[in-house]
Design a protein around this motif. Structure first.
Motif, short mmCIF file in Angstrom:
data_model
loop_
_atom_site.label_atom_id
_atom_site.label_comp_id
_atom_site.label_asym_id
_atom_site.label_seq_id
_atom_site.Cartn_x
_atom_site.Cartn_y
_atom_site.Cartn_z
N THR A 88 54.63 82.28 67.99
CA THR A 88 54.30 81.27 68.99
C THR A 88 53.27 80.35 68.36
O THR A 88 52.26 80.82 67.81
CB THR A 88 53.73 81.91 70.27
N LEU A 89 53.54 79.06 68.41
CA LEU A 89 52.63 78.06 67.86
C LEU A 89 52.26 77.08 68.96
O LEU A 89 53.14 76.56 69.65
CB LEU A 89 53.30 77.27 66.73
N GLN A 90 50.96 76.86 69.12
CA GLN A 90 50.46 75.84 70.05
C GLN A 90 49.55 74.94 69.24
O GLN A 90 48.56 75.40 68.65
CB GLN A 90 49.69 76.47 71.19
N PHE A 91 49.89 73.67 69.16
CA PHE A 91 49.15 72.70 68.37
C PHE A 91 48.14 72.02 69.30
O PHE A 91 48.55 71.31 70.24
CB PHE A 91 50.11 71.67 67.77
N VAL A 92 46.84 72.24 69.06
CA VAL A 92 45.80 71.74 69.96
C VAL A 92 44.69 71.04 69.19
O VAL A 92 44.34 71.43 68.08
CB VAL A 92 45.19 72.88 70.81
N ALA A 93 44.12 70.01 69.82
CA ALA A 93 42.99 69.30 69.22
C ALA A 93 41.81 70.27 69.11
O ALA A 93 41.55 71.04 70.03
CB ALA A 93 42.62 68.09 70.07
N ASP A 94 41.13 70.23 67.98
CA ASP A 94 39.95 71.06 67.76
C ASP A 94 38.83 70.57 68.67
O ASP A 94 38.55 69.37 68.73
CB ASP A 94 39.53 71.00 66.29
N ARG A 95 38.19 71.48 69.37
CA ARG A 95 37.14 71.10 70.31
C ARG A 95 35.88 70.56 69.63
O ARG A 95 35.17 69.74 70.19
CB ARG A 95 36.75 72.30 71.17
N ARG A 96 35.61 71.03 68.43
CA ARG A 96 34.38 70.64 67.73
C ARG A 96 34.56 69.43 66.82
O ARG A 96 33.60 68.75 66.53
CB ARG A 96 33.85 71.81 66.92
N ASN A 97 35.78 69.22 66.33
CA ASN A 97 36.03 68.13 65.41
C ASN A 97 37.31 67.39 65.83
O ASN A 97 38.41 67.88 65.61
CB ASN A 97 36.17 68.66 63.98
N PRO A 98 37.16 66.20 66.42
CA PRO A 98 38.34 65.48 66.93
C PRO A 98 39.33 65.04 65.85
O PRO A 98 40.43 64.64 66.16
CB PRO A 98 37.74 64.28 67.65
N LYS A 99 38.94 65.13 64.56
CA LYS A 99 39.86 64.76 63.48
C LYS A 99 40.78 65.91 63.10
O LYS A 99 41.67 65.74 62.27
CB LYS A 99 39.07 64.32 62.25
N LEU A 100 40.55 67.08 63.69
CA LEU A 100 41.33 68.27 63.33
C LEU A 100 42.22 68.74 64.46
O LEU A 100 41.90 68.56 65.63
CB LEU A 100 40.39 69.42 62.95
N THR A 101 43.32 69.36 64.08
CA THR A 101 44.19 70.08 65.02
C THR A 101 44.23 71.53 64.57
O THR A 101 44.34 71.81 63.38
CB THR A 101 45.61 69.49 65.01
#
Length: 136
Positions: A88-101
């Protein structure tokens, strides 16, 4: 058969949508991992990675949630005949760094004797090459 599971959360310099789309695209999937990939990007569609080393079927594809669920099978070595695990893969924006997923990744129903090897294999053969690909 005793089974095991594990979770990982690698980060990439791409958007959730870019990673989600690339995972389901044969050409881009292959480019990300540096190997041959054939992906039929629909529910019920199959995938074949590295000349059938890994195969499976798409069980769920939810573009609005950037979520993919697939059966997964290791066709090299002594994987039990006919057995498929599940990723199972869920691609989510990183909470600490908006440039990362981050990929919230779960691999379950793995034959227990293969769990440690697979956990390391995802890091070595997927996450590291993908991080290099998206860093370009």
């Amino acid at each position: 058969m005793k089974t095991a599971s594990f979770k990982q959360a690698p980060a990439f310099t791409a958007s959730p949508g870019e990673l989600f789309q690339a995972w389901l695209d044969s050409k881009r999937h292959g480019q990300m991992i540096g190997g041959k990939a054939i992906v039929d990007p629909k529910v019920g569609g199959s995938f074949h990675i590295w000349n059938d080393y890994a195969t499976g079927v798409n069980l769920e594809i939810d573009a609005s949630k950037h979520r993919i669920v697939q059966t997964w099978r290791d066709n090299a070595g002594d994987w039990p005949e006919g057995h498929f695990s599940k990723i199972t893969l869920q691609f989510v924006a990183d909470r600490r760094n908006p440039k990362l997923t981050r990929i919230r990744f779960w691999h379950s129903d793995i034959p227990a004797e293969h769990a440690d090897e697979l956990a390391q294999g995802w890091k070595d053969y997927y996450w590291k090459p993908m991080q290099a690909y998206w860093a370009k």
